[in-house]
Design an enzyme around this catalytic site. Sequence first.
Site, PDB file in Angstrom:
ATOM      1  N   GLY A 217       0.711  -1.096   0.030  1.00 41.15           N
ATOM      2  CA  GLY A 217       0.552   0.300   0.332  1.00 41.15           C
ATOM      3  C   GLY A 217       0.722   0.812  -0.221  1.00 41.15           C
ATOM      4  N   ASN A 218       0.239   2.061   0.331  1.00 38.80           N
ATOM      5  CA  ASN A 218       1.036   3.703   0.717  1.00 38.80           C
ATOM      6  C   ASN A 218       0.515   4.654   1.583  1.00 38.80           C
ATOM      7  OD1 ASN A 218      -1.153   5.758  -0.929  1.00 38.80           O
ATOM      8  ND2 ASN A 218      -0.676   3.970  -2.559  1.00 38.80           N
ATOM      9  N   TRP A 219       0.989   5.272   2.039  1.00 39.20           N
ATOM     10  CA  TRP A 219       0.843   6.240   3.339  1.00 39.20           C
ATOM     11  C   TRP A 219      -0.524   7.406   2.767  1.00 39.20           C
ATOM     12  CZ3 TRP A 219       2.860   4.250   7.278  1.00 39.20           C
ATOM     13  CH2 TRP A 219       3.865   3.583   7.143  1.00 39.20           C
ATOM     14  N   ALA A 286      -3.974   7.442  -4.535  1.00 38.85           N
ATOM     15  CA  ALA A 286      -2.701   7.394  -4.992  1.00 38.85           C
ATOM     16  C   ALA A 286      -2.880   5.538  -5.086  1.00 38.85           C
ATOM     17  CB  ALA A 286      -1.600   7.733  -3.702  1.00 38.85           C
TER      18      ALA A 286
END
Length: 408
Positions: A217-219, A286
């Site tokens: 995943g990402n932030w 994102a």
Amino acid sequence: MISGNNILKGKHIVLGISGGIAAYKSAYLLRELIKRGAEVQVVITPNGKEFITPATLAALSGKPVVSEFFAANTGEWHSHVDLGLWADLMIIAPATASTIGKMANGIADNMLITTYLSAKEQVMVAPAMDLDMWAHPSTQRNVETLRRDGVIIVEPQSGFLASGLTGKGRMAEPHTIAEEAEAYFNNREERKDMHGMRVLISAGPTYESIDPVRFIGNWSSGKMGFAIADACAARGAQVTLVAGPVDGSLKLDSRVKRIDVRTAREMLAAMENEFRSCDIAVLAAAVADYAPETISDCKIKREKSGDILLKLVKNPDIAATLGACKGGRKLVGFALETDNEIVNAKDKIRRKNLDMIVLNSLKDPGAGMMTDTNKITIILADGREIPFPLKNKKEVAGDIADAIVTLI
């Protein structure tokens, strides 16, 4: 003078009162707000009770005054989160130098400040303090911080400094503060320049599974996309938000249609389906560029597997996919860059057939993911660049909404 246009009728207002001599004026402000149709919940600091009694305020508002986290008689928990969600507007009057400093620096040591930090709608502050205290650089720094965070400052009245020069510090009159509240709601209701517009927005991250308990995943927090959805809905648009897995505390305008997804492919499917009936799509999510080629059915055990080699495959490009079939629709992309920001963003506009791109850089403190602020540059397809200073994401969303209106 009492307004006769019922702008405040049915509005939920939290009135915060801190410990200053001007607290007696809060009773008059409370009465003004109620006469203009508002429903008001008073939250007072412990020091505020030294200047005005909760009994007086409760009699005027028809509601028990909230001061502590737990009710003294019943032990009932007062939820600052619920208060923050209930309020259409929070007014803090008087706001002392101490309260302003705590707000600016997130010092949540009383019910008033925790409610402020939980507020989802506009906050308005009416400072009140000694004139020299108001003029002090530390106070002015804190006030400027609140302004950057999107707080409306109702300017204090003028008086005389100890030096004999004229300065500000006295709290604005109750009728002035009530009129500021009316002006806020009036402006919000009048801005319907997106009425009838169908806006599709994506927000948050995507998660790509490795096994039943792990993912890539990402932030991304989703805050920017959610703020854009709220801003467009408030201006009359019909909004659909496709949201990746975001924190459950993120709230939306009740007029926004929300579709929850998890993976990039799920987001693409939802966006393609909704894109057919929209006028403009804003791609603020994102999206993970890659996903594991295979997903284990069982949790991968470290002691049995040792080192593992994870092969990644490209996810579909949502912006490029929609750009290839957009027809007469408009398409807004986002670019989070670390180098060659302008060049890379303009290249993305061309490659993905975008009409506008919102650029931010991880080089700018306070911009990007997991923050409440952002610093953007809007770039149009004709090459024009419109830079903005660091702002609260609610304000940034308003700037983006302004730019969207020019595209249609």
